[in-house]
Design an enzyme around this catalytic site. Structure first.
Site, PDB file in Angstrom:
ATOM      1  N   HIS A   1     -42.205  39.565 -26.015  1.00  0.00           N
ATOM      2  CA  HIS A   1     -41.427  40.236 -24.965  1.00  0.00           C
ATOM      3  C   HIS A   1     -40.141  39.461 -24.670  1.00  0.00           C
ATOM      4  O   HIS A   1     -39.076  40.070 -24.501  1.00  0.00           O
ATOM      5  CB  HIS A   1     -42.258  40.367 -23.683  1.00  0.00           C
ATOM      6  CG  HIS A   1     -43.096  41.590 -23.633  1.00  0.00           C
ATOM      7  ND1 HIS A   1     -44.213  41.769 -24.406  1.00  0.00           N
ATOM      8  CD2 HIS A   1     -42.972  42.708 -22.893  1.00  0.00           C
ATOM      9  CE1 HIS A   1     -44.742  42.945 -24.135  1.00  0.00           C
ATOM     10  NE2 HIS A   1     -43.997  43.537 -23.223  1.00  0.00           N
TER      11      HIS A   1
ATOM     12  N   LYS B   1     -54.497  44.621 -18.907  1.00  0.00           N
ATOM     13  CA  LYS B   1     -55.488  44.511 -17.839  1.00  0.00           C
ATOM     14  C   LYS B   1     -54.859  43.739 -16.697  1.00  0.00           C
ATOM     15  O   LYS B   1     -53.982  42.900 -16.895  1.00  0.00           O
ATOM     16  CB  LYS B   1     -56.775  43.841 -18.319  1.00  0.00           C
ATOM     17  CG  LYS B   1     -56.618  42.391 -18.705  1.00  0.00           C
ATOM     18  CD  LYS B   1     -57.946  41.781 -19.137  1.00  0.00           C
ATOM     19  CE  LYS B   1     -57.734  40.308 -19.485  1.00  0.00           C
ATOM     20  NZ  LYS B   1     -58.967  39.674 -19.910  1.00  0.00           N
TER      21      LYS B   1
END
Length: 184
Positions: A38, A103
């Site tokens: 990222h 999550k």
């Protein structure tokens, strides 16, 4: 709460119909990336350079898959904790990312960017990595092989099970779910 089967990449129509708590089976192609990848993606974007894949309408799964045992596309492929990507996510949403799978909770900046750019955050069940990997039919590294398991992969998935944790309106299952159980 609804149940859907959705063909990837996501469409605006798909994103807008989903609500927190919906069960979804995803089929098609999605990408993997964790925090190191990222960071590199956002650095490229900030330098106005081309990303290693067209992010428009795509879904990123926050996972670093284990090596594939014989006869399988990947080994265990459970979700990683999503907040590690929060610093980079608003920029990727601005560039057209429509779905994320992970999550855990997301910060307010991510939720606001999801609402602004109409995106959805799916949850994959932590602790079920071996089971989840059965929905992955093909995996190939497409960028940053130096990151090992955290390289960006393109997965071909079929009936990959997820739950909508945060929808494009900002409805958040982490908030609404406990409320529903308190009412019982």
């Amino acid at each position: 709460m609804q149940q859907y089967s959705i063909q990837l990449p996501l469409t605006q129509e798909d994103v807008l119909k989903l609500r927190a708590g919906d069960s979804v089976l995803l089929s098609g192609e999605l990408y993997t990336a964790r925090d190191a990848a990222h960071k590199r993606l956002v650095e490229l974007a900030e330098q106005n350079k081309e990303l290693p894949f067209d992010i428009l309408n795509q879904t990123i799964y926050y996972v670093g898959p284990a090596p594939a045992p014989k006869g399988h596309a990947v080994g265990s492929a459970g979700p990683t904790t999503s907040y590690r990507m929060d610093a980079y996510t608003p920029k990727l949403l601005e560039l057209g990312l429509k779905g994320m799978i992970g999550k855990g909770k997301r910060n307010d900046a991510v939720i606001e960017a999801m609402k602004k750019h109409k995106a959805v955050y799916f949850g994959a069940t932590g602790g079920a990595a071996a089971l989840i990997s059965k929905g992955i039919e093909k995996a190939e590294v497409i960028a940053y092989p130096d990151l090992g398991a955290e390289a960006i992969h393109r997965f071909t998935v079929k009936n990959f099970p997820v739950i909508v944790l945060i929808d494009s309106l900002g409805n958040n299952l982490y908030e609404t779910g406990p409320e529903q159980y308190r009412e019982i």
